[in-house]
Design a protein around this motif. Structure first.
Motif, PDB file in Angstrom:
ATOM      1  N   ASP A 172       6.656  10.215  -3.393  1.00  0.00           N
ATOM      2  CA  ASP A 172       6.039   9.403  -2.150  1.00  0.00           C
ATOM      3  C   ASP A 172       4.833  10.181  -1.580  1.00  0.00           C
ATOM      4  O   ASP A 172       5.333  11.125  -0.816  1.00  0.00           O
ATOM      5  N   LEU A 173       3.675  10.259  -2.138  1.00  0.00           N
ATOM      6  CA  LEU A 173       2.572  10.852  -1.749  1.00  0.00           C
ATOM      7  C   LEU A 173       2.525  10.594  -0.084  1.00  0.00           C
ATOM      8  O   LEU A 173       1.702  11.476   0.402  1.00  0.00           O
ATOM      9  N   ASN A 174       2.823   9.486   0.358  1.00  0.00           N
ATOM     10  CA  ASN A 174       2.910   9.264   1.920  1.00  0.00           C
ATOM     11  C   ASN A 174       3.591  10.361   2.535  1.00  0.00           C
ATOM     12  O   ASN A 174       3.159  10.670   3.828  1.00  0.00           O
ATOM     13  N   THR A 176       9.117  11.093  -9.419  1.00  0.00           N
ATOM     14  CA  THR A 176       8.291  10.042  -8.777  1.00  0.00           C
ATOM     15  C   THR A 176       8.224  10.403  -7.409  1.00  0.00           C
ATOM     16  O   THR A 176       9.306  10.713  -6.688  1.00  0.00           O
ATOM     17  N   LYS A 214       3.816  13.603   1.583  1.00  0.00           N
ATOM     18  CA  LYS A 214       3.220  15.059   1.398  1.00  0.00           C
ATOM     19  C   LYS A 214       2.674  15.672   2.596  1.00  0.00           C
ATOM     20  O   LYS A 214       1.715  15.335   3.185  1.00  0.00           O
ATOM     21  N   THR A 245       7.073  17.580  -0.558  1.00  0.00           N
ATOM     22  CA  THR A 245       6.841  16.221  -0.795  1.00  0.00           C
ATOM     23  C   THR A 245       8.232  15.546  -1.392  1.00  0.00           C
ATOM     24  O   THR A 245       8.905  16.054  -2.056  1.00  0.00           O
ATOM     25  N   ALA A 254       0.719  -1.186  -0.035  1.00  0.00           N
ATOM     26  CA  ALA A 254      -0.139  -0.005   0.158  1.00  0.00           C
ATOM     27  C   ALA A 254       0.881   1.290   0.074  1.00  0.00           C
ATOM     28  O   ALA A 254       0.468   2.138  -0.683  1.00  0.00           O
ATOM     29  N   ALA A 255       2.218   1.224   0.565  1.00  0.00           N
ATOM     30  CA  ALA A 255       2.846   2.447   0.884  1.00  0.00           C
ATOM     31  C   ALA A 255       3.451   2.461  -0.369  1.00  0.00           C
ATOM     32  O   ALA A 255       3.797   3.761  -1.191  1.00  0.00           O
ATOM     33  N   SER A 264       2.493   1.720  -3.483  1.00  0.00           N
ATOM     34  CA  SER A 264       1.302   2.118  -4.190  1.00  0.00           C
ATOM     35  C   SER A 264       1.108   3.720  -4.344  1.00  0.00           C
ATOM     36  O   SER A 264       0.603   4.128  -5.230  1.00  0.00           O
ATOM     37  N   ASN A 265       1.591   4.195  -3.327  1.00  0.00           N
ATOM     38  CA  ASN A 265       1.234   5.474  -3.117  1.00  0.00           C
ATOM     39  C   ASN A 265       2.480   6.523  -3.865  1.00  0.00           C
ATOM     40  O   ASN A 265       2.559   7.448  -3.507  1.00  0.00           O
ATOM     41  N   LYS A 266       3.310   5.737  -4.534  1.00  0.00           N
ATOM     42  CA  LYS A 266       4.387   6.520  -5.292  1.00  0.00           C
ATOM     43  C   LYS A 266       3.865   6.835  -6.698  1.00  0.00           C
ATOM     44  O   LYS A 266       3.656   5.830  -7.249  1.00  0.00           O
ATOM     45  N   VAL A 267       3.777   7.859  -7.299  1.00  0.00           N
ATOM     46  CA  VAL A 267       3.357   8.117  -8.402  1.00  0.00           C
ATOM     47  C   VAL A 267       4.378   8.799  -9.190  1.00  0.00           C
ATOM     48  O   VAL A 267       4.935   9.886  -8.707  1.00  0.00           O
TER      49      VAL A 267
END
Length: 264
Positions: free
Chosen positions: A249-251, A247, A253, A69, A36-37, A39-42
């Motif tokens: 890591d929205l975790n 890329t 942000k 971020t 899950a962690a 998968s939060n990389k966009v």
């Protein structure tokens, strides 16, 4: 006696199996959490996508106009860990430094509370010698240019790139890193600073223009920077037909507020 031993052995085996099951469940949960962690990389490739992140700072003061971020910036064969710092622009919010007075001060490259807040937040929350990438819209882009010309920032960090959406030119010659300014042909805001008078040529020639078809609709032209069809040809650091991508890591942000009465 033998029956008792068999019973105890069976119970021990059952207990062991239950323990293994619990451990497997725990490992499964950890694996799910890790996925899950991850998968939060966009990954973003277009300037318009970065603009959308900047626009998240327009939140009526609930979270604040400053967002930091962690990510990885890739360009060609190079890859660098970076912190992306985005700044939104003019928004009339009580006790937030995004009002018209800050517009005026920043437009003439004067010291202001928004600038002070950003410098303070960066130095308190980002490790020294980190690589920084800035992006801002309108007033936020002007503040970005002031920040990357700030002595404290230049001394303690490596400023790589700044991309400004609909922002006038500021601090030409003093800024660290590469600065790209993007402006719709119908957006008049990119010309509204003191640099139009003291550095006229670069204030105009240094603006990357695209025609979004707005004509005299200045207001919508100033908000056009999220359009992929208009700004998708620019990469994440504002270079036309460039290949830079980031890329995030929205975790990681994190939003920060910028209060009017900031004190060091």
């Amino acid at each position: 006696m033998k029956k008792l031993v068999k019973v105890l052995s069976a119970l021990a085996l059952a207990a062991a199996l239950v323990g293994c099951s619990d451990l497997a469940d725990e490992e499964g949960d950890a694996e799910i959490a890790a996925r899950a962690a991850a998968s939060n990389k966009v990954t973003y490739t277009m300037a318009s996508e970065i603009s959308r992140l900047v626009y998240e700072g327009y939140n009526e003061g609930k979270n604040g106009p400053i967002i930091i971020t962690k990510g990885v910036l890739k360009s060609g064969w190079t890859s660098k860990n970076v912190y992306l710092i985005t700044l939104s622009g003019t928004e009339i919010i009580k006790n937030q430094t995004t009002g018209y007075l800050t517009d005026l001060k920043s437009g003439f490259n004067l010291k202001n509370a928004y600038l002070d807040n950003v410098v303070s937040i960066v130095t308190k929350n980002i490790p020294k010698n980190s690589n920084l990438v800035f992006a801002g819209h309108s007033l936020g882009g002007m503040i970005c240019q002031q920040v990357v010309a700030n002595d404290t920032i230049k001394k303690n960090y490596n400023v790589l790139n700044t991309v400004c959406f609909g922002s006038p030119l500021l601090s030409a010659g003093d800024r660290e890193g590469t600065v790209q300014r993007l402006g719709d042909t119908s957006d008049i805001v990119p010309y509204l600073s003191g640099s139009l008078f003291n550095n006229t040529l670069w204030a105009i020639a240094g603006l990357n223009r695209e025609d979004g078809g707005y004509g005299t609709d200045f207001a919508n032209a100033h908000q056009s920077y999220i359009r992929d069809d208009e700004w998708g040809k620019y990469d994440v650091v504002g270079k036309k037909y460039g290949g830079a991508r980031i890329t995030l890591d929205l975790n990681t942000k994190t939003f920060y507020k910028s209060k009017v009465w900031f004190q060091k």
